[in-house]
Structure formats: structure tokens, C-alpha cells
Design a protein around this motif. Structure first.
Motif, PDB file in Angstrom:
ATOM      1  N   ILE A 143      -3.032   4.922   2.611  1.00  0.00           N
ATOM      2  CA  ILE A 143      -1.696   4.330   2.550  1.00  0.00           C
ATOM      3  C   ILE A 143      -1.449   3.809   1.143  1.00  0.00           C
ATOM      4  O   ILE A 143      -2.237   3.029   0.610  1.00  0.00           O
ATOM      5  CB  ILE A 143      -1.563   3.182   3.566  1.00  0.00           C
ATOM      6  N   TYR A 144      -0.345   4.239   0.561  1.00  0.00           N
ATOM      7  CA  TYR A 144       0.070   3.788  -0.763  1.00  0.00           C
ATOM      8  C   TYR A 144       1.328   2.951  -0.609  1.00  0.00           C
ATOM      9  O   TYR A 144       2.289   3.376   0.043  1.00  0.00           O
ATOM     10  CB  TYR A 144       0.354   4.975  -1.683  1.00  0.00           C
ATOM     11  N   ILE A 145       1.346   1.776  -1.205  1.00  0.00           N
ATOM     12  CA  ILE A 145       2.486   0.866  -1.103  1.00  0.00           C
ATOM     13  C   ILE A 145       3.064   0.645  -2.489  1.00  0.00           C
ATOM     14  O   ILE A 145       2.345   0.264  -3.417  1.00  0.00           O
ATOM     15  CB  ILE A 145       2.060  -0.475  -0.482  1.00  0.00           C
ATOM     16  N   ILE A 146       4.357   0.879  -2.629  1.00  0.00           N
ATOM     17  CA  ILE A 146       5.066   0.601  -3.881  1.00  0.00           C
ATOM     18  C   ILE A 146       5.591  -0.827  -3.740  1.00  0.00           C
ATOM     19  O   ILE A 146       6.661  -1.058  -3.172  1.00  0.00           O
ATOM     20  CB  ILE A 146       6.207   1.604  -4.126  1.00  0.00           C
ATOM     21  N   GLU A 147       4.806  -1.784  -4.214  1.00  0.00           N
ATOM     22  CA  GLU A 147       5.088  -3.199  -3.965  1.00  0.00           C
ATOM     23  C   GLU A 147       6.456  -3.644  -4.462  1.00  0.00           C
ATOM     24  O   GLU A 147       7.141  -4.412  -3.791  1.00  0.00           O
ATOM     25  CB  GLU A 147       4.003  -4.064  -4.586  1.00  0.00           C
ATOM     26  N   ASN A 148       6.880  -3.180  -5.626  1.00  0.00           N
ATOM     27  CA  ASN A 148       8.146  -3.648  -6.184  1.00  0.00           C
ATOM     28  C   ASN A 148       9.372  -3.030  -5.521  1.00  0.00           C
ATOM     29  O   ASN A 148      10.484  -3.470  -5.767  1.00  0.00           O
ATOM     30  CB  ASN A 148       8.177  -3.422  -7.692  1.00  0.00           C
ATOM     31  N   ARG A 149       9.178  -2.051  -4.680  1.00  0.00           N
ATOM     32  CA  ARG A 149      10.277  -1.477  -3.915  1.00  0.00           C
ATOM     33  C   ARG A 149      10.463  -2.223  -2.581  1.00  0.00           C
ATOM     34  O   ARG A 149      11.518  -2.185  -1.977  1.00  0.00           O
ATOM     35  CB  ARG A 149      10.019  -0.001  -3.661  1.00  0.00           C
ATOM     36  N   CYS A 150       9.431  -2.920  -2.148  1.00  0.00           N
ATOM     37  CA  CYS A 150       9.413  -3.603  -0.852  1.00  0.00           C
ATOM     38  C   CYS A 150      10.352  -4.808  -0.838  1.00  0.00           C
ATOM     39  O   CYS A 150      10.436  -5.560  -1.811  1.00  0.00           O
ATOM     40  CB  CYS A 150       7.980  -4.058  -0.542  1.00  0.00           C
ATOM     41  N   LYS A 151      11.037  -5.014   0.290  1.00  0.00           N
ATOM     42  CA  LYS A 151      11.890  -6.187   0.454  1.00  0.00           C
ATOM     43  C   LYS A 151      11.315  -7.180   1.456  1.00  0.00           C
ATOM     44  O   LYS A 151      11.974  -8.117   1.859  1.00  0.00           O
ATOM     45  CB  LYS A 151      13.306  -5.794   0.846  1.00  0.00           C
ATOM     46  N   GLY A 152      10.074  -6.953   1.884  1.00  0.00           N
ATOM     47  CA  GLY A 152       9.373  -7.907   2.731  1.00  0.00           C
ATOM     48  C   GLY A 152       9.888  -8.021   4.152  1.00  0.00           C
ATOM     49  O   GLY A 152       9.724  -9.064   4.776  1.00  0.00           O
ATOM     50  N   CYS A 153      10.442  -6.961   4.691  1.00  0.00           N
ATOM     51  CA  CYS A 153      11.002  -7.028   6.051  1.00  0.00           C
ATOM     52  C   CYS A 153       9.916  -7.123   7.121  1.00  0.00           C
ATOM     53  O   CYS A 153      10.152  -7.642   8.207  1.00  0.00           O
ATOM     54  CB  CYS A 153      11.904  -5.831   6.325  1.00  0.00           C
ATOM     55  N   GLY A 154       8.722  -6.590   6.850  1.00  0.00           N
ATOM     56  CA  GLY A 154       7.611  -6.680   7.782  1.00  0.00           C
ATOM     57  C   GLY A 154       7.613  -5.665   8.908  1.00  0.00           C
ATOM     58  O   GLY A 154       6.780  -5.746   9.813  1.00  0.00           O
ATOM     59  N   LEU A 155       8.523  -4.701   8.877  1.00  0.00           N
ATOM     60  CA  LEU A 155       8.568  -3.687   9.942  1.00  0.00           C
ATOM     61  C   LEU A 155       7.278  -2.882   9.996  1.00  0.00           C
ATOM     62  O   LEU A 155       6.774  -2.573  11.082  1.00  0.00           O
ATOM     63  CB  LEU A 155       9.763  -2.756   9.748  1.00  0.00           C
ATOM     64  N   CYS A 156       6.742  -2.542   8.857  1.00  0.00           N
ATOM     65  CA  CYS A 156       5.506  -1.750   8.818  1.00  0.00           C
ATOM     66  C   CYS A 156       4.353  -2.514   9.462  1.00  0.00           C
ATOM     67  O   CYS A 156       3.538  -1.935  10.184  1.00  0.00           O
ATOM     68  CB  CYS A 156       5.168  -1.369   7.386  1.00  0.00           C
TER      69      CYS A 156
END
Length: 88
Positions: A22-35
Motif C-alpha cells: 500500500i502506497y499513501i500519498i500523504e499530502n493528497r489526503c484530507k484525513g477523512c478516515g474512510l480507508c
């Protein structure tokens, strides 16, 4: 309770899920927590740190528990998660 089969289907190996990275693009994330909320194996967790936007991005807490379902990738509204099957 899992049902035991008395014989193994011919396509059993094809139907098994493969673990993924799993690769996460941290600066694209808005912190919704759905994942984090919808991961069937509890692989992801919300981090304590902030990204450039000021949100708490997820991180991979249990990489060995990943079954490669790609659901985190599917539910992310910001396309901040990418999964790559380990067999490809």
C-alpha cells in the motif's frame, strides 16, 4: 464459523487474494478516515502527524495483514492510496 469443504475447487489458487503493498500519498489526503474505517483487515491507522494541509493521513500499521482487496484504494475520495499486488 467457516465452512470446511471436503474437496478443493480446481480454481482455488486463482481465487485466493494476494497481499499488496500500500502506497499513501500523504499530502493528497484530507484525513477523512474512510480507508481506515472500511479496511476489512485493520491494516491502516490514522497517524498522529500532520500532512501539509493539516490533516492526519493514514499509515500502514499491519502490512502483513493486507489481503490485497484494494478496497482502501476504491473508497479514497482523494485518490491518495495506491495498491500494488506483490505478484505483479
Amino acid at each position: 464459523m467457516a465452512m470446511k469443504m471436503w474437496r478443493k475447487p480446481l480454481d482455488w489458487e486463482e481465487k485466493l487474494t494476494q497481499p499488496a503493498t500500500i502506497y499513501i500519498i500523504e499530502n493528497r489526503c484530507k484525513g477523512c478516515g474512510l480507508c481506515v474505517e472500511f479496511c476489512p483487515e485493520g491494516v491502516l491507522r490514522i497517524s498522529e502527524g500532520f500532512n501539509q494541509k493539516g490533516y492526519h493521513p493514514p499509515f500502514v500499521a499491519e502490512p502483513a495483514a493486507c489481503v490485497g482487496c484494494h478496497f482502501c484504494e476504491e473508497v479514497c475520495p482523494e485518490f491518495a492510496i495506491h495498491c500494488k499486488d506483490s505478484t505483479r
